[in-house]
Design a protein around this motif. Structure first.
Motif, mmCIF file in Angstrom:
data_model
loop_
_atom_site.group_PDB
_atom_site.id
_atom_site.type_symbol
_atom_site.label_atom_id
_atom_site.label_comp_id
_atom_site.label_asym_id
_atom_site.label_seq_id
_atom_site.Cartn_x
_atom_site.Cartn_y
_atom_site.Cartn_z
ATOM 1 N N UNK A 182 81.229 19.482 12.377
ATOM 2 C CA UNK A 182 80.919 20.806 12.917
ATOM 3 C C UNK A 182 81.168 21.869 11.853
ATOM 4 N N UNK A 183 80.413 22.933 11.934
ATOM 5 C CA UNK A 183 80.623 24.023 10.984
ATOM 6 C C UNK A 183 81.937 24.739 11.218
ATOM 7 N N UNK A 184 82.400 24.777 12.475
ATOM 8 C CA UNK A 184 83.638 25.462 12.833
ATOM 9 C C UNK A 184 84.489 24.560 13.713
ATOM 10 N N UNK A 185 85.768 24.458 13.384
ATOM 11 C CA UNK A 185 86.728 23.742 14.230
ATOM 12 C C UNK A 185 87.589 24.808 14.901
ATOM 13 N N UNK A 186 87.569 24.873 16.221
ATOM 14 C CA UNK A 186 88.254 25.957 16.920
ATOM 15 C C UNK A 186 88.769 25.480 18.265
ATOM 16 N N UNK A 187 89.798 26.181 18.754
ATOM 17 C CA UNK A 187 90.360 25.877 20.063
ATOM 18 C C UNK A 187 90.935 27.170 20.633
ATOM 19 N N UNK A 188 90.801 27.342 21.950
ATOM 20 C CA UNK A 188 91.378 28.495 22.642
ATOM 21 C C UNK A 188 92.068 28.005 23.911
ATOM 22 N N UNK A 189 93.127 28.708 24.296
ATOM 23 C CA UNK A 189 93.914 28.253 25.458
ATOM 24 C C UNK A 189 94.464 29.468 26.197
ATOM 25 N N UNK A 190 94.419 29.408 27.511
ATOM 26 C CA UNK A 190 95.044 30.443 28.335
ATOM 27 C C UNK A 190 96.535 30.140 28.451
ATOM 28 N N UNK A 191 97.354 31.121 28.116
ATOM 29 C CA UNK A 191 98.806 31.006 28.266
ATOM 30 C C UNK A 191 99.234 32.132 29.197
ATOM 31 N N UNK A 192 99.450 31.805 30.441
ATOM 32 C CA UNK A 192 99.700 32.840 31.435
ATOM 33 C C UNK A 192 98.441 33.670 31.615
ATOM 34 N N UNK A 193 98.585 34.993 31.471
ATOM 35 C CA UNK A 193 97.438 35.898 31.623
ATOM 36 C C UNK A 193 96.773 36.210 30.290
ATOM 37 N N UNK A 194 97.206 35.561 29.214
ATOM 38 C CA UNK A 194 96.688 35.858 27.882
ATOM 39 C C UNK A 194 95.881 34.683 27.344
ATOM 40 N N UNK A 195 94.977 34.979 26.421
ATOM 41 C CA UNK A 195 94.200 33.931 25.779
ATOM 42 C C UNK A 195 94.535 33.919 24.289
ATOM 43 N N UNK A 196 94.729 32.728 23.734
ATOM 44 C CA UNK A 196 95.045 32.579 22.310
ATOM 45 C C UNK A 196 94.011 31.667 21.663
ATOM 46 N N UNK A 197 93.605 32.047 20.472
ATOM 47 C CA UNK A 197 92.524 31.348 19.765
ATOM 48 C C UNK A 197 92.966 31.042 18.340
ATOM 49 N N UNK A 198 92.531 29.908 17.828
ATOM 50 C CA UNK A 198 92.682 29.588 16.403
ATOM 51 C C UNK A 198 91.473 28.768 15.992
ATOM 52 N N UNK A 199 90.974 29.005 14.824
ATOM 53 C CA UNK A 199 89.809 28.266 14.364
ATOM 54 C C UNK A 199 89.586 28.472 12.884
ATOM 55 N N UNK A 200 88.797 27.593 12.292
ATOM 56 C CA UNK A 200 88.484 27.712 10.865
ATOM 57 C C UNK A 200 87.112 27.105 10.604
#
Length: 630
Positions: A182-200
């Motif tokens: 894939x051109x981009x490896x990324x993941x996002x996750x809801x932690x409580x009421x917030x969303x966190x993302x990391x990718x490259x």
């Protein structure tokens, strides 16, 4: 920039030659095409001066009568192509984002880019003496290019790293585009009421961009991304929730693209205005020095060959000759000669000051780090607000705004490159007047291929978030931003709250940077890289930061931990990786258009990660080689 010219003023060598002209215009077109792809993909371009100089040296080895000044002319023309690509891809695709075009008319892109870029050359002529001869700004990339030229003239070989880099970069892009990862490896996750993302992104070109700009700039780009994705997006989601029930990944991207990235606009506007305020004295000194030199020459006083610029009379005639066609083009688009005349005046004034800022900042941070997009955003906002104030609205006003911004952006991009090339010429002993002519030649030649390359990329990939988007669509982040800012002004929908937040961040960064400057600290906090990081996807900032870390590790291993040392073989290797990936991107675009794309039957992101780690290891190993005597 205190060293003496390599070729003294009293010695004259052939600079205008047939082979220099032919190689120069070919490389201008090739570098322009490659950087058009890189800019549409990543929102950043890098200077083509060094790779152009190395390629030129390799080609000229076949001739007995070659010389360093001839080689310098080739890289002067070639690097103009790369810079023009920035002016074009930062603005014209905005017209597709706004739905005006799905393919560009050849004449429109060619005329505006050729004339706008050439104005950038002419605007800098009055500033050359002050910025280069008198203030002696460092021009880091121009100095590095001069060192490559001088080493090559003495018999050194710098071509091997860029050659291997081109192979590795092209192969990596070929395998990735064939579906192996894939051109981009990324993941996002809801932690409580917030969303966190990391990718490259898996991109050796982006790692190489980070290597070239260094750790300070690479970190600041990542810092901007961290502010947007680790702080602003989670806080925004915590406040507004997820009313549409989107997945964590889709939610993060939606909030960033529709809300948070406008913080980058505010940061860029404040950064650009601060630059203009800070540079008012150097700019005025530059104009005065240029006019004094012209008067000196008119009185019959001898001028050294290495200080001879184009005549001011010719400069003024050419400015008029380039402005008149643009005036008629605006009249055709807008339908009003009065408004077209007003836009031409705005373009002249804002274009000159934008070019002056770009020329000065290229001397401080290098052409690759020049905040051309920030200068364009300023001019775009000013033009849009003015047109709206005099009664323009809708598509007509938005199109006129983008076309004015395209001229100013092309001028600023070429201005920074011109000053960098003239700095290289100053060190090797070139004739400025001849370089200035070659800059215009390179600009016109590169302009001839801009529309076909743009149309090829759009037909093959499309622009993300538009009707043209296809698999692997290009982000075109600056152009997307230009379109949304313009639409926001005319439709009253601009995210002003986010713009003001970004402006506040910029003010804080400026205060910190001024404190660090007073303390003569190595780490600085210029606004523009952070602003770029805010409005680029985080997945682009991560590999840029990694490249900066590799550069830092190389400097430590070489015993020169500061970022302002001369170039190393790793810079050439990085330039090769960029050129290889970018050119393969162009080739794949052509294959997509004709329906002949190769496809690999399986996919493994782990394989892509291992391969990019191997290339990073090669980049580090190449960078730590001792180049003295080579």
């Amino acid at each position: 920039m205190d060293m003496k010219s390599y070729i003294p003023a009293e010695k004259s060598l052939p600079e205008y030659t047939v082979k220099a002209f032919v190689i120069g215009i070919l490389l201008a077109a090739i570098m322009g095409a490659a950087n058009a792809y890189l800019g549409m993909y990543a929102g950043m371009t890098v200077s083509a001066s060094i790779p152009a100089a190395v390629i030129s040296m390799a080609v000229l080895m076949a001739f007995k009568d070659k010389n360093i000044l001839e080689n310098n002319m080739v890289q002067t023309a070639a690097s103009a192509g790369e810079s023009l690509a920035a002016g074009v891809i930062f603005t014209f695709p905005a017209l597709i984002v706004m739905g005006k075009y799905t393919q560009f008319p050849y004449w429109l892109v060619t005329i505006i880019s050729a004339l706008g870029g050439s104005l950038g050359v002419l605007f800098t002529i009055a500033l050359r003496r002050a910025f280069i001869s008198e203030e002696k700004l460092p021009y880091p990339e121009g100095t590095a290019c001069a060192e490559v030229l001088i080493a090559g003239d003495k018999g050194g070989s710098h071509a091997k790293p860029i050659f291997y880099g081109g192979i590795f970069g092209g192969l990596f892009k070929f395998l990735g585009s064939s579906g192996l990862w894939s051109g981009t490896i990324e993941v996002a996750k809801m932690v409580g009421a917030k969303v966190f993302y990391i990718g490259s992104d898996l991109s050796v070109a982006l790692v190489s961009v980070g290597y070239i700009v260094g750790l300070n700039i690479g970190f600041l780009v990542f810092l901007g991304g961290a502010i947007a994705w680790f702080i602003a997006i989670p806080l925004y989601v915590a406040k507004t929730g997820n009313p549409d029930g989107l997945s964590a990944l889709d939610l993060a991207w939606t909030i960033w693209s529709t809300k948070i990235r406008y913080m980058g606009v505010g940061a860029m506007v404040v950064g650009g205005l601060f630059s203009l305020l800070k540079l008012r004295n150097p700019i005025s000194r530059g104009i005065k020095a240029g006019l004094d030199a012209a008067k000196h020459r008119q009185k019959g006083h001898a001028v050294l060959r290495t200080e001879e610029d184009m005549s001011m009379n010719i400069v003024l005639i050419l400015i008029a000759a380039f402005i008149i066609p643009l005036f008629f083009l605006y009249t055709h688009v807008i339908g009003s000669m009065g408004v077209a005349a007003a836009l031409a005046v705005i373009m002249l004034i804002v274009g000159f000051f934008g070019s002056a800022i770009a020329g000065y900042l290229a001397g401080v941070v290098g052409s690759s780090n020049n905040p051309v997009s920030g200068i364009t955003i300023m001019s775009l906002l000013f033009t849009a607000l003015l047109l709206k104030a005099i009664g323009f609205s809708g598509n007509e006003g938005m199109e006129a705004t983008i076309l004015v911004a395209a001229v100013i952006c092309s001028a600023a991009a070429i201005a920074g490159d011109t000053m960098q090339d003239l700095a290289t010429g100053y060190l090797v002993g070139a004739t400025p007047k001849k370089q200035q002519v070659f800059e215009i030649v390179g600009t016109f030649c590169a302009a001839l291929v801009m529309a076909p390359v743009l149309n090829l990329l759009i037909q093959a990939y499309g622009i993300a978030g538009t009707a043209t988007a296809k698999e692997g669509a290009l982000a075109a982040p600056q152009a997307f931003l230009m379109a949304k800012v313009t639409e926001g002004v005319f439709k009253g929908s601009l995210e002003w709250k986010m713009v003001f937040f970004g402006a506040g961040i910029a003010v804080i960064l400026i205060i910190i940077d001024e404190i660090l400057a007073a303390k003569k600290a190595k780490l600085r906090t210029p606004v523009m890289p952070v602003a770029v990081g805010i409005y680029l996807p985080l997945s682009l900032g991560v590999p840029i930061f990694i490249g900066g870390l590799v550069k830092y590790a190389v400097n430590k291993a070489r015993g020169n931990g500061s970022e302002d040392k001369p170039t190393d073989p790793g810079v050439l290797a990085a330039a090769g990786l960029i050129a290889g990936e970018a050119l393969m991107g162009i080739i794949f675009a052509a294959l997509i258009v004709v329906g002949k794309t190769p496809s690999i039957g399986f996919s493994s992101n782990m394989l892509g990660m291992l391969l990019i780690l191997g290339i990073i290891a090669w980049l580090f190993k190449t960078g730590i080689k001792n180049v003295k005597g080579n």
